[in-house]
Scaffold this motif. Structure first.
Motif, PDB file in Angstrom:
ATOM      1  N   ALA A  56       0.845  -1.203   0.000  1.00 45.72           N
ATOM      2  CA  ALA A  56       0.000   0.000   0.000  1.00 45.72           C
ATOM      3  C   ALA A  56       0.877   1.249   0.000  1.00 45.72           C
ATOM      4  CB  ALA A  56      -0.900  -0.001   1.233  1.00 45.72           C
ATOM      5  N   SER A  57       0.472   2.225  -0.772  1.00 46.07           N
ATOM      6  CA  SER A  57       1.190   3.500  -0.766  1.00 46.07           C
ATOM      7  C   SER A  57       0.712   4.329   0.422  1.00 46.07           C
ATOM      8  CB  SER A  57       0.930   4.268  -2.060  1.00 46.07           C
ATOM      9  OG  SER A  57      -0.417   4.724  -2.098  1.00 46.07           O
ATOM     10  N   GLN A  58       1.516   5.320   0.805  1.00 48.58           N
ATOM     11  CA  GLN A  58       1.090   6.226   1.867  1.00 48.58           C
ATOM     12  C   GLN A  58      -0.192   6.940   1.451  1.00 48.58           C
ATOM     13  OE1 GLN A  58       4.424   8.812   2.723  1.00 48.58           O
ATOM     14  NE2 GLN A  58       5.057   7.550   4.454  1.00 48.58           N
ATOM     15  N   LYS A  59      -0.255   7.330   0.202  1.00 48.92           N
ATOM     16  CA  LYS A  59      -1.423   8.069  -0.296  1.00 48.92           C
ATOM     17  C   LYS A  59      -2.694   7.236  -0.166  1.00 48.92           C
ATOM     18  CE  LYS A  59      -3.135  10.407  -4.416  1.00 48.92           C
ATOM     19  NZ  LYS A  59      -2.884  10.725  -5.817  1.00 48.92           N
ATOM     20  N   ASP A  60      -2.625   5.966  -0.570  1.00 49.97           N
ATOM     21  CA  ASP A  60      -3.804   5.095  -0.502  1.00 49.97           C
ATOM     22  C   ASP A  60      -4.211   4.825   0.946  1.00 49.97           C
ATOM     23  OD1 ASP A  60      -3.911   4.970  -3.257  1.00 49.97           O
ATOM     24  OD2 ASP A  60      -2.858   3.046  -3.371  1.00 49.97           O
ATOM     25  N   ALA A  78      -3.508   6.650   3.607  1.00 47.60           N
ATOM     26  CA  ALA A  78      -3.965   7.901   4.211  1.00 47.60           C
ATOM     27  C   ALA A  78      -5.421   8.178   3.823  1.00 47.60           C
ATOM     28  CB  ALA A  78      -3.062   9.055   3.780  1.00 47.60           C
ATOM     29  N   ALA A  79      -5.745   7.990   2.565  1.00 41.79           N
ATOM     30  CA  ALA A  79      -7.127   8.220   2.113  1.00 41.79           C
ATOM     31  C   ALA A  79      -8.088   7.257   2.812  1.00 41.79           C
ATOM     32  CB  ALA A  79      -7.217   8.062   0.598  1.00 41.79           C
ATOM     33  N   ALA A  80      -7.665   6.029   2.973  1.00 41.77           N
ATOM     34  CA  ALA A  80      -8.528   5.017   3.590  1.00 41.77           C
ATOM     35  C   ALA A  80      -8.810   5.300   5.066  1.00 41.77           C
ATOM     36  CB  ALA A  80      -7.901   3.638   3.425  1.00 41.77           C
ATOM     37  N   ILE A  81      -7.847   5.896   5.777  1.00 42.34           N
ATOM     38  CA  ILE A  81      -8.044   6.156   7.210  1.00 42.34           C
ATOM     39  C   ILE A  81      -8.432   7.606   7.497  1.00 42.34           C
ATOM     40  CG2 ILE A  81      -6.560   4.244   7.937  1.00 42.34           C
ATOM     41  CD1 ILE A  81      -4.375   6.315   8.591  1.00 42.34           C
ATOM     42  N   GLY A  82      -8.527   8.413   6.451  1.00 41.78           N
ATOM     43  CA  GLY A  82      -9.024   9.772   6.605  1.00 41.78           C
ATOM     44  C   GLY A  82      -8.023  10.801   7.079  1.00 41.78           C
ATOM     45  N   VAL A  83      -6.770  10.642   6.681  1.00 44.85           N
ATOM     46  CA  VAL A  83      -5.746  11.648   6.994  1.00 44.85           C
ATOM     47  C   VAL A  83      -5.005  11.991   5.709  1.00 44.85           C
ATOM     48  CG1 VAL A  83      -5.429  10.841   9.384  1.00 44.85           C
ATOM     49  CG2 VAL A  83      -3.943   9.937   7.573  1.00 44.85           C
ATOM     50  N   SER A  84      -4.183  13.023   5.764  1.00 44.43           N
ATOM     51  CA  SER A  84      -3.388  13.373   4.580  1.00 44.43           C
ATOM     52  C   SER A  84      -2.163  12.460   4.488  1.00 44.43           C
ATOM     53  CB  SER A  84      -2.935  14.829   4.662  1.00 44.43           C
ATOM     54  OG  SER A  84      -1.972  14.988   5.696  1.00 44.43           O
ATOM     55  N   ALA A  85      -1.647  12.331   3.287  1.00 44.15           N
ATOM     56  CA  ALA A  85      -0.420  11.546   3.095  1.00 44.15           C
ATOM     57  C   ALA A  85       0.730  12.190   3.868  1.00 44.15           C
ATOM     58  CB  ALA A  85      -0.090  11.431   1.614  1.00 44.15           C
ATOM     59  N   ALA A  86       0.727  13.520   3.963  1.00 44.71           N
ATOM     60  CA  ALA A  86       1.778  14.220   4.710  1.00 44.71           C
ATOM     61  C   ALA A  86       1.719  13.848   6.195  1.00 44.71           C
ATOM     62  CB  ALA A  86       1.635  15.726   4.536  1.00 44.71           C
ATOM     63  N   TYR A  87       0.513  13.773   6.749  1.00 53.47           N
ATOM     64  CA  TYR A  87       0.370  13.385   8.155  1.00 53.47           C
ATOM     65  C   TYR A  87       0.866  11.959   8.369  1.00 53.47           C
ATOM     66  CZ  TYR A  87      -1.537  12.086  12.652  1.00 53.47           C
ATOM     67  OH  TYR A  87      -1.659  11.622  13.939  1.00 53.47           O
ATOM     68  N   LEU A  88       0.465  11.040   7.481  1.00 58.85           N
ATOM     69  CA  LEU A  88       0.895   9.649   7.610  1.00 58.85           C
ATOM     70  C   LEU A  88       2.415   9.544   7.511  1.00 58.85           C
ATOM     71  CD1 LEU A  88       0.176   6.698   8.002  1.00 58.85           C
ATOM     72  CD2 LEU A  88      -0.194   6.534   5.519  1.00 58.85           C
ATOM     73  N   SER A  89       3.014  10.285   6.611  1.00 62.60           N
ATOM     74  CA  SER A  89       4.472  10.302   6.486  1.00 62.60           C
ATOM     75  C   SER A  89       5.117  10.804   7.776  1.00 62.60           C
ATOM     76  CB  SER A  89       4.894  11.183   5.312  1.00 62.60           C
ATOM     77  OG  SER A  89       6.298  11.276   5.245  1.00 62.60           O
TER      78      SER A  89
END
Length: 126
Positions: free
Chosen positions: A17-21, A23-34
């Protein structure tokens, strides 16, 4: 990187899974997940932690371990040794001043020793 960040990254990569995918699935930004993976963000809220556990479809025992990792993943730890012994204050300061000079093997050794001591103290106090 925090223990939780390392685990999230490992599980995400194992699942392809990519960070982007994610992040979208859990409702946060990819930047936050990173930032969470790299330890630039503190422990996520209980609600977000549950979303992450659900995203990975983690079973009960693994979920408990995942939550334990979250509890030990504060990247900026503050210790208040007021009221404790001078030795406790010295230990806190030694770690604060020198932890960056220890290698991973030394850190793991100290961590294991402290865990054993705390477990003994817990059993003795029970």
């Amino acid at each position: 990187m925090t223990p939780l960040g390392e685990k999230i990254r490992q599980m995400r990569q194992e699942r392809g899974a990519s960070q982007k995918d994610m992040a979208a699935a859990i409702g946060v930004s990819a930047a936050y997940l990173s930032a969470l993976e790299h330890g630039r963000r503190g422990v996520p809220s209980w609600t977000l932690l549950q979303k992450i556990i659900g995203y990975f479809n983690i079973i009960w025992d693994e979920a408990e371990e995942f939550q334990r990792l979250a509890e030990t993943s504060r990247p900026r730890v503050k210790l208040d040794t007021s009221g404790l012994s001078p030795a406790a204050t010295e230990l806190a300061n030694l770690l604060a001043e020198g932890i960056d000079r220890l290698d991973e093997a030394e850190i793991r050794h100290i961590t294991a020793s402290v865990r054993q001591m705390l477990e003994r103290a817990k059993r003795a106090g029970s």
